[in-house]
Design an enzyme around this catalytic site. Structure first.
Site, PDB file in Angstrom:
ATOM      1  CG  HIS A 224      -1.972   1.044   1.290  1.00 31.51           C
ATOM      2  ND1 HIS A 224      -3.401   0.890   0.999  1.00 31.51           N
ATOM      3  CD2 HIS A 224      -1.926   2.533   1.211  1.00 31.51           C
ATOM      4  CE1 HIS A 224      -4.039   2.141   1.081  1.00 31.51           C
ATOM      5  NE2 HIS A 224      -3.167   2.991   0.933  1.00 31.51           N
TER       6      HIS A 224
ATOM      7  CG  HIS B  81      -1.103   7.017  -1.540  1.00 34.20           C
ATOM      8  ND1 HIS B  81      -2.375   7.189  -1.927  1.00 34.20           N
ATOM      9  CD2 HIS B  81      -1.375   6.404  -0.346  1.00 34.20           C
ATOM     10  CE1 HIS B  81      -3.245   6.766  -1.438  1.00 34.20           C
ATOM     11  NE2 HIS B  81      -2.634   6.048  -0.313  1.00 34.20           N
TER      12      HIS B  81
ATOM     13  CD  GLN C 265      -7.220  11.102  -1.449  1.00 35.60           C
ATOM     14  OE1 GLN C 265      -6.066  10.715  -1.657  1.00 35.60           O
ATOM     15  NE2 GLN C 265      -7.874  11.036  -0.439  1.00 35.60           N
TER      16      GLN C 265
ATOM     17  CG  HIS D 284      -7.625   4.412   0.685  1.00 37.78           C
ATOM     18  ND1 HIS D 284      -7.032   3.941  -0.376  1.00 37.78           N
ATOM     19  CD2 HIS D 284      -6.375   4.934   1.254  1.00 37.78           C
ATOM     20  CE1 HIS D 284      -5.790   4.321  -0.583  1.00 37.78           C
ATOM     21  NE2 HIS D 284      -5.446   4.885   0.490  1.00 37.78           N
TER      22      HIS D 284
ATOM     23  CD  GLU E 106      -6.606   6.432   6.107  1.00 38.22           C
ATOM     24  OE1 GLU E 106      -6.963   6.319   4.689  1.00 38.22           O
ATOM     25  OE2 GLU E 106      -5.617   6.775   6.439  1.00 38.22           O
TER      26      GLU E 106
ATOM     27  CG  ASP F 295      -0.857   5.185   3.622  1.00 34.03           C
ATOM     28  OD1 ASP F 295      -1.173   5.123   2.478  1.00 34.03           O
ATOM     29  OD2 ASP F 295      -1.734   5.400   4.679  1.00 34.03           O
TER      30      ASP F 295
ATOM     31  CD1 TRP G  28      -3.014  12.263   4.371  1.00 30.58           C
ATOM     32  CD2 TRP G  28      -2.009  12.235   2.534  1.00 30.58           C
ATOM     33  NE1 TRP G  28      -3.817  12.701   3.558  1.00 30.58           N
ATOM     34  CE2 TRP G  28      -3.233  12.763   2.330  1.00 30.58           C
ATOM     35  CE3 TRP G  28      -1.131  12.015   1.672  1.00 30.58           C
ATOM     36  CZ2 TRP G  28      -3.753  12.898   0.959  1.00 30.58           C
ATOM     37  CZ3 TRP G  28      -1.532  12.193   0.195  1.00 30.58           C
ATOM     38  CH2 TRP G  28      -2.621  12.461  -0.185  1.00 30.58           C
TER      39      TRP G  28
HETATM   40 FE   FE2 Z   1      -3.522   5.132   1.430  1.00 28.16          FE
END
Ligand code: FE2
Length: 423
Positions: free
Chosen positions: A55, A57, A150, A208, A211, A307, A313
Site C-alpha cells: 500500500h 501513494h 481520492q 481504502h 480509515e 502508505d 500526510w
Molecule cells: Fe493510502
C-alpha cells in the site's frame, strides 16, 4: 551465481542457492558450484525474498512541503493539501519524484510496490506519469497501480468515468474510498459498483476502507459481502480498516469470520495509522490500527504497508519496510517470537500473495530475487533495521551496502561494537 551458507526466514541455515538464467535452480545444503560461476558467501546471514509494499501513494511521495506543510497533521488536512497541490502537478515532476523513490526502495530491498494513483484529476496526469514509471522500472521493480478515486467515486463529479479511463489505459487494480462518500448508503453503493466493475474486467480490488476512528464505519462488511457475492475470493483487499480498532467486540466477532469466508485480504499501515488516527481523542488516545493478530489468527492474509513517505500526510520515511514492520509490531503488541516473525511475513510473503506476484519466494523455479540482510533471522532484521548487504533481481546484483559497523574508543571495552546478543 551461487550464494553459500545463507540462513532463510523459515529458520533453515547453511543453505546454498544456485541461480541460473535469472531463476533459482537449486536450493539446499552444500551445492556443487558449476565452473566459472560467481560465488557469494552469505556467512550465515539472512537471505530473504525481497520486501513488498502492499500500500503506497507514489503520485504524492516526496512532495513534502508542497505547497505547504500539513499544520494539523490530520488525514483530512492532508487530503485538502493534496487537493491544493494537484492543479500544480506536472508530469515531469511526478515522474522525477517517483523514480527517486524507486531508487530508495531498491536500495532498501523493496522490489514490489502496489501504489494507489489518484484518478480525480480530469487530466489523469498522475496516471500517465505512473504508467510511464511502471514501464521505466519494470526490469528491477514491480509496480502495481490502483485506480484510486481520492475524492470519492460518487462524491467527485467525473471520478467514475476517470477511473474507467485509467483502467482502459492499463491501471491494474480497482480502488475506492467508501468512508469518504457523502453517506453510509453512498459508501455501500460505491463498494457494490466498484466490485462489479472489477468482476466484469477480471481485476483485483483494493479499497481504502474505513480509515476512520468511527466504530460505526462498517464498509468492510459490505466489501466482504460483495466479494463473496461476486466470487472475488482472495482478490479483494481492504486497506487501513482502522475503524475496526474502535468497533464493538461483539460486532467484530461476527465481522472477522465474514471477512475470512470471503478470503478478504487486509492491509494495515502502521506508521500512518498511529500518526493519523486518534486525532480527535484527548486522553486516552486510540492507536487506530486494525486488529492485526486477530485477523491473522482467522487465516486472513494481512500485510503492513508504508502508505506515505514525505507527502501531505507524513513527513518521514525512506522506503524501509523493516521500519514499517517494527512499528506494526509495537502498535499491535505482537511481541512473541511467532508474532514478530509474522510481522516480517507482513512485509514479504503476505503482500506478495495479496499482489498476486508470480515467481516470488525462495524455492527452485522462483525468480532469483532476494535480499541479503545483515542479521541472523527475521526478528533480528526488524530489531536492527538490518543493512541490505546485497539486493538481487533476476540473478543480478542491483544494490549493495557496506555492513553497518562502529568502533569504540573506551578503556577496557572491545574496539568493535557487535549488536548481537553474546551468549
Ligand atoms: Fe493510502
Amino acid at each position: 551465481m551461487l550464494i553459500t551458507n545463507a540462513t532463510l526466514p523459515d529458520g533453515r541455515s547453511g543453505i546454498d542457492v544456485l541461480v541460473q538464467g535469472g531463476r533459482i535452480v537449486a536450493l539446499g545444503p552444500k551445492l556443487a558450484a558449476p565452473q566459472g560461476i560467481e560465488t557469494v558467501d552469505a556467512a550465515g546471514q539472512l537471505l530473504s525474498p525481497p520486501f513488498v509494499d502492499a500500500h503506497f501513494h507514489m503520485d504524492a511521495t516526496l512532495s513534502y512541503g508542497l505547497p505547504r506543510v500539513n499544520a494539523s497533521g490530520t488525514l483530512l488536512e492532508g487530503i485538502a493539501l493534496w487537493g491544493e497541490l494537484k492543479p500544480q502537478l506536472t508530469q515531469e515532476a511526478l515522474v522525477e519524484r517517483a523514480l527517486q523513490y524507486c531508487d530508495w526502495a531498491v536500495a532498501r530491498g523493496l522490489l514490489a510496490i502496489r501504489s494507489h494513483v489518484d484518478v480525480c484529476d480530469d487530466r489523469l496526469l498522475a496516471v500517465e506519469a505512473l504508467l510511464h514509471v511502471r514501464e521505466r522500472v519494470k526490469d528491477y521493480l514491480d509496480l502495481q497501480l490502483v485506480a484510486f478515486p481520492q475524492d470519492g467515486v460518487l462524491r467527485s463529479p467525473n471520478a467514475l468515468a476517470n477511473l474507467k479511463r485509467a483502467l482502459d489505459l492499463g491501471v491494474d487494480v480497482v480502488g475506492g474510498i467508501p468512508h469518504f462518500e457523502r453517506t453510509m448508503a453512498d459508501g455501500a453503493e460505491s463498494v457494490r459498483l466498484l466490485c462489479e466493475l472489477a468482476a466484469e474486467r477480471g481485476l483485483r480490488v483494493d479499497m481504502h476502507c474505513d480509515e476512520s476512528d468511527d466504530p460505526l464505519s462498517r464498509h468492510v462488511e459490505t466489501l466482504a459481502f460483495q466479494t463473496q457475492r461476486l466470487g472475488l475470493h482472495g482478490r479483494v483487499t481492504g486497506s487501513h480498516l482502522t475503524s475496526m480498532h474502535s468497533m464493538d467486540n461483539y460486532y467484530v466477532s461476527k465481522l472477522i469470520p465474514l471477512m475470512a469466508e470471503a478470503r478478504l485480504n487486509a492491509v494495515a499501515n502502521p506508521l500512518i495509522n498511529i500518526t493519523l488516527q486518534g486525532r480527535h481523542d484527548s486522553y486516552p488516545k486510540r492507536r487506530g490500527m486494525t486488529r492485526v493478530p486477530e485477523l491473522m489468527a482467522a487465516g486472513i492474509d494481512v500485510a503492513f504497508g508504508h502508505d506515505c513517505v514525505m507527502d501531505p500526510w507524513y513527513s518521514l520515511g525512506s522506503g524501509d519496510m523493516l521500519e514499517v514492520a517494527a512499528m506494526g509490531l509495537h502498535v499491535a503488541q505482537m511481541t512473541s517470537q511467532a508474532q514478530m516473525r509474522a510481522c516480517f511475513d507482513a512485509v514479504t510473503a503476505n503482500p506478495a500473495r495479496i499482489l498476486g506476484l508470480a515467481g516470488y519466494g525462495l524455492e527452485p523455479g522462483a525468480n532469483a530475487d532476494f535480499v541479503l540482510l545483515q542479521a541472523g533471522d527475521p526478528v533480528e532484521a526488524i530489531r536492527l533495521r538490518a543493512t541490505r548487504l546485497l539486493v538481487v533481481r533476476r540473478g543480478k546484483v542491483i544494490a549493495r551496502a557496506p555492513a553497518a559497523a562502529a568502533t569504540l574508543d573506551l578503556p577496557g571495552r572491545p574496539a568493535r561494537v557487535d549488536w548481537r546478543l553474546q551468549r
